[in-house]
Design an enzyme around this catalytic site. Structure first.
Site, PDB file in Angstrom:
ATOM      1  CG  PHE A 251      -1.850   1.266   1.132  1.00 30.63           C
ATOM      2  CD1 PHE A 251      -3.032   1.221   0.424  1.00 30.63           C
ATOM      3  CD2 PHE A 251      -1.481   2.471   1.721  1.00 30.63           C
ATOM      4  CE1 PHE A 251      -3.846   2.355   0.298  1.00 30.63           C
ATOM      5  CE2 PHE A 251      -2.280   3.615   1.598  1.00 30.63           C
ATOM      6  CZ  PHE A 251      -3.473   3.539   0.890  1.00 30.63           C
TER       7      PHE A 251
ATOM      8  CG  ASP B 174       5.683   4.020   1.794  1.00 31.27           C
ATOM      9  OD1 ASP B 174       5.691   4.771   2.789  1.00 31.27           O
ATOM     10  OD2 ASP B 174       4.711   3.912   1.032  1.00 31.27           O
TER      11      ASP B 174
ATOM     12  CE  LYS C 212      -1.127   6.669   7.019  1.00 28.13           C
ATOM     13  NZ  LYS C 212      -0.677   5.787   5.937  1.00 28.13           N
TER      14      LYS C 212
END
Ligand SMILES: *Cc1c(COP(=O)(O)O)cnc(C)c1O
Length: 412
Positions: free
Chosen positions: A153, A238, A267
């Site tokens: 993802f 990531d 985030k």
């Protein structure tokens, strides 16, 4: 395809049902939230519109690593709100260089490319890797390949979903961007077989979050590093969800003693206050970008930089890494007791766990709703996995509260 639009809603919503009806009527249905309407939050706790308190066991998918409204982060935001919030990158401002220097020093990297959302950071890393391949590695124009892992993802843009293996995320959104190869996550041999002279980069999550907090076999990430070195390929990690103390170290990669060439961050970098993302890494790689070739109106704005600097300051103390490691061991110990008692498996590291509900138990959705009733908020990923990622300010007693609630729901 017929689309039904519910009737219009209360002029002044009061109850949770009113607010939910309003969301249903006026906001696009690209999410299926739990039926809780949050009005306030502090630390590890949120309060709904009826005054009921819930323990936050999700932390905004790790965007809230420091809890809700951490005083140092709110103070930094408020202070900056009274000075300057946006200049665009047409002009310099007095927060950008400080933010980039402090983030580079924290992460042991040379350069910082600030963006906003996580997906933009990934997009930026893809563009940088391609340009590096053409200008530095010598890959023929428009033929560069990036290798990614199955069940990844990396975000929701058209290019990023082009290399997703989740049909729900892809269906009806083609045509897709070429130039990506997908190999099985955790399989170093498959990775090696996929590398060619045109390979620019390997892009992986050190621990896959959305996939259900999946860690690769030990040694895999070191093998990725070695393959990249041998083949002159960039390693892009990531760390948007796994990084910034979530797993007990600054980066999840640190646990394997591995460094990436580029890291994507997001985030928690915005402290749960605003979207702040970045690509950080090697100066000779990020250095391929020249003025006008890439940018963002909001990327690196003064408010984002001020909050980002406060986040970096919190991480520089090591306190949150330490909390995640210590309390994470406690969380995994407690969740481990449930294996064989309604739980099939617990995965993850630090204050991050994928709790696999055993066959015969409730679905992830039903379990999440039951937990909500008991005052604990977390969210399923896929049908049978509960994703637990509390804010790193959580206490042992609060972990007990959350785990006891999970136990009462899955034990059967
Ligand atoms: C959340 C996430 C993204 C996308 O971030 P957005 O801010 O939602 O665009 C990318 N990669 C990983 C690993 C993520 O967890």
């Amino acid at each position: 395809m017929t689309v039904t639009v519910p009737p219009t809603t209360a002029a002044t919503p009061e109850s949770a049902a009113d607010f939910i009806a309003m969301d249903e009527r006026w906001s696009t249905h690209n999410y299926h939230p739990l039926p809780v309407v949050i009005a306030e939050a502090e630390g590890a706790w949120v309060t709904d519109v009826h005054g009921k308190r819930y323990l936050d066991f999700l932390a905004g998918y790790s965007a809230l690593n420091f809890g809700h409204r951490h005083p140092a982060l709110v103070a930094a935001a408020v202070e900056q709100l009274h000075k300057v919030t946006l200049t665009s990158r047409a002009f310099h401002h007095d927060q950008l260089g400080l933010f980039c220097r402090e983030l580079a020093e924290l992460t042991g990297t040379d350069l910082v490319l600030p963006m906003n959302s996580g997906a933009e950071a990934v997009e930026s890393a893809v563009k940088v890797a391609r340009k590096w391949a053409y200008r530095v590695k010598g890959v023929p124009e428009n033929t560069a390949e990036i290798i990614v892992a199955g069940s990844n993802f990396h975000g929701r843009t058209t290019t990023i979903i082009s290399f997703s293996t989740d049909e729900v995320a892809r269906a009806d959104f083609g045509p897709f961007t070429p130039g990506f190869k997908v190999v099985k996550y955790g399989d170093a041999q498959a990775l090696e077989a996929a590398i060619t002279d045109r390979t620019a980069a390997i892009l992986v999550e050190p621990i896959q979050g959305e996939a259900g907090v999946l860690a690769p076999p030990s040694g895999y990430l070191r093998e990725v590093r070695a393959l990249c070195d041998r083949n002159n390929v960039l390693f892009i990690a990531d760390e948007i969800q796994s990084g910034l103390a979530r797993t007990g170290t600054l980066f999840a990669l640190d646990a394997e003693g591995v460094r990436a060439d580029l890291y994507t961050l997001g985030k928690a970098l915005g402290g749960g206050i605003l979207p702040v993302s970045a690509v950080v890494g090697r100066g000779d790689v990020l250095g391929v970008l020249k003025p006008g070739e890439h940018g963002s109106t909001f990327g690196g704005n003064p408010l984002a930089c001020a909050v980002g600097r406060a986040v970096v300051k919190l991480l520089a103390t090591g306190e949150f890494q330490e909390r995640s490691a210590t309390l994470g061991a406690y969380l995994h110990g407690r969740l481990g007791e449930l294996v064989g008692r309604g739980v099939a498996e617990v995965r993850g590291r630090g204050l991050w766990a994928g709790v696999e509900i055993a066959p015969g138990g409730p679905s992830g959705r039903v379990a999440s709703e039951a937990l909500m009733e008991r005052g604990v908020l977390c969210k399923e990923t896929h049908d049978t996995t509960l994703r637990v990622a509390p804010p790193l300010v959580i206490t042992e007693a609060e972990i007990d509260l959350g785990v006891d609630a999970i136990a009462s729901i899955v034990t059967h």
